[in-house]
Motif scaffolding. Structure first.
Motif, short mmCIF file in Angstrom:
data_model
loop_
_atom_site.label_atom_id
_atom_site.label_comp_id
_atom_site.label_asym_id
_atom_site.label_seq_id
_atom_site.Cartn_x
_atom_site.Cartn_y
_atom_site.Cartn_z
N THR A 46 1.80 0.34 2.95
CA THR A 46 1.38 1.46 3.80
C THR A 46 2.16 1.47 5.10
N PHE B 104 5.68 4.89 1.47
CA PHE B 104 5.86 4.95 0.02
C PHE B 104 7.04 5.86 -0.33
N LYS C 36 3.60 4.48 -5.62
CA LYS C 36 3.44 5.59 -4.69
C LYS C 36 2.17 5.59 -3.85
N SER C 37 1.27 4.64 -4.05
CA SER C 37 0.03 4.65 -3.27
C SER C 37 -0.49 3.23 -3.10
N ALA C 38 -1.43 3.07 -2.16
CA ALA C 38 -2.02 1.75 -1.91
C ALA C 38 -2.78 1.25 -3.13
N ASP C 39 -3.47 2.16 -3.82
CA ASP C 39 -4.20 1.76 -5.04
C ASP C 39 -3.24 1.25 -6.11
N GLU C 40 -2.13 1.96 -6.28
CA GLU C 40 -1.14 1.54 -7.27
C GLU C 40 -0.53 0.19 -6.90
#
Length: 286
Positions: free
Chosen positions: A56, A60, A85-89
């Motif tokens: 983050t 990304f 592409k994301s924090a969850d990923e």
């Protein structure tokens, strides 16, 4: 900018003290930083939450890579994820990579996951160095990524290489036209790429224990060049280098053959029809 030999020595001494034969990716980044070799923003996470925080912070998409001294070929171990592409990923990717690495080598020391700024665009090339038993340290250049294994379009020079050597290497591969821009593509920054080649050659010359070094891929664009991945293998008991005469010594000795002050012809003859007579006539007549 002067090269930071002290920092490289500190890292190599640590690797030697731990009985390792290779550097981790974060250690490789530090070595590159010390010798002015551009690398992306990165950090090492020891938990999924840390990985998400790092990603983050740098923005990304990112690349995730396993960090382990025992796992040099990270892709084969399932230890690389690109375009996250994301924090969850990122959190899911962290868990996946750690699980893959444990499955690949249950005895490997897993230090964490490297979170790296993802580069895009430009031409992928490889810059590296090897230790040849006859020639010593050689610096290598060619097309990078998977193309290096398919096309094997690589050229070599003795290390340390000069700026002129580094520029000529870019012209010395079969795919040189690609680097100059084809079908509307931008040409690469030749000077930036030459600096990387030159600095890699200086690094392996300054530290003979570096047996192999790969920067693959290096993303070369019209505005610069950056090494996305670093692999360094060391040998702390290298074979003593063979004697290598200096350039001036080579030129002097070659001139004795190619530009002699006098020539003695053994077996010359004044009798027509003799081989010695024919050889002498040919020498005189050119």
């Amino acid at each position: 900018m002067a090269n930071n030999k002290t920092e490289v020595r500190r890292i190599l001494d640590k690797v030697k003290a731990e009985g390792r034969t290779s550097l981790t990716a974060p250690e490789g980044k530090l070595v590159c930083d010390a010798y002015g070799i551009p690398v992306p923003k990165e950090g090492v996470a020891t938990s999924a939450a840390d990985a998400a925080k790092l990603a983050t912070g740098m923005g990304f998409p990112v690349v995730l890579k396993i960090v382990s001294p025992e796992i040099l070929h990270k892709t084969e171990a399932g230890g690389v994820l690109v375009g996250v592409k994301s924090a969850d990923e990122v959190q899911k990717g962290f868990d996946t990579i750690m699980a893959n690495a444990k499955k690949y080598n249950a005895k490997a020391n897993l230090l964490g996951v490297q979170v790296q700024q993802m580069l895009s665009g430009g031409q992928e090339v490889i810059v590296g160095a090897v230790t040849d038993p006859s020639f010593g340290k050689l610096v290598a250049f060619g097309l990078g990524g998977v193309l290096v294994e398919v096309l094997k379009d690589i050229t070599f020079r003795l290390a340390p290489a000069t700026r002129e050597d580094a520029l000529s290497m870019q012209d010395g591969i079969a795919a040189a036209a690609i680097l100059k821009g084809v079908r509307g593509a931008d040409p690469i920054d030749r000077e930036a790429l030459a600096r990387i080649i030159e600095n890699v050659s200086l690094l392996v010359s300054d530290f003979p224990e570096i047996a192999e070094m790969d920067l693959n891929p290096v993303f070369a664009t019209k505005n610069g060049a950056t090494a996305a991945d670093v692999r360094i293998v060391v040998d702390f008991n290298p074979v003593p280098p063979r004697y290598r005469p200096s350039h001036d010594d080579i030129v002097r000795d070659m001139n004795r053959i190619m530009k002699p002050d006098a020539v003695a012809v053994i077996g010359a003859s004044s009798e027509d029809g003799k081989i010695g007579n024919s050889v002498m006539k040919n020498l005189i007549n050119g």
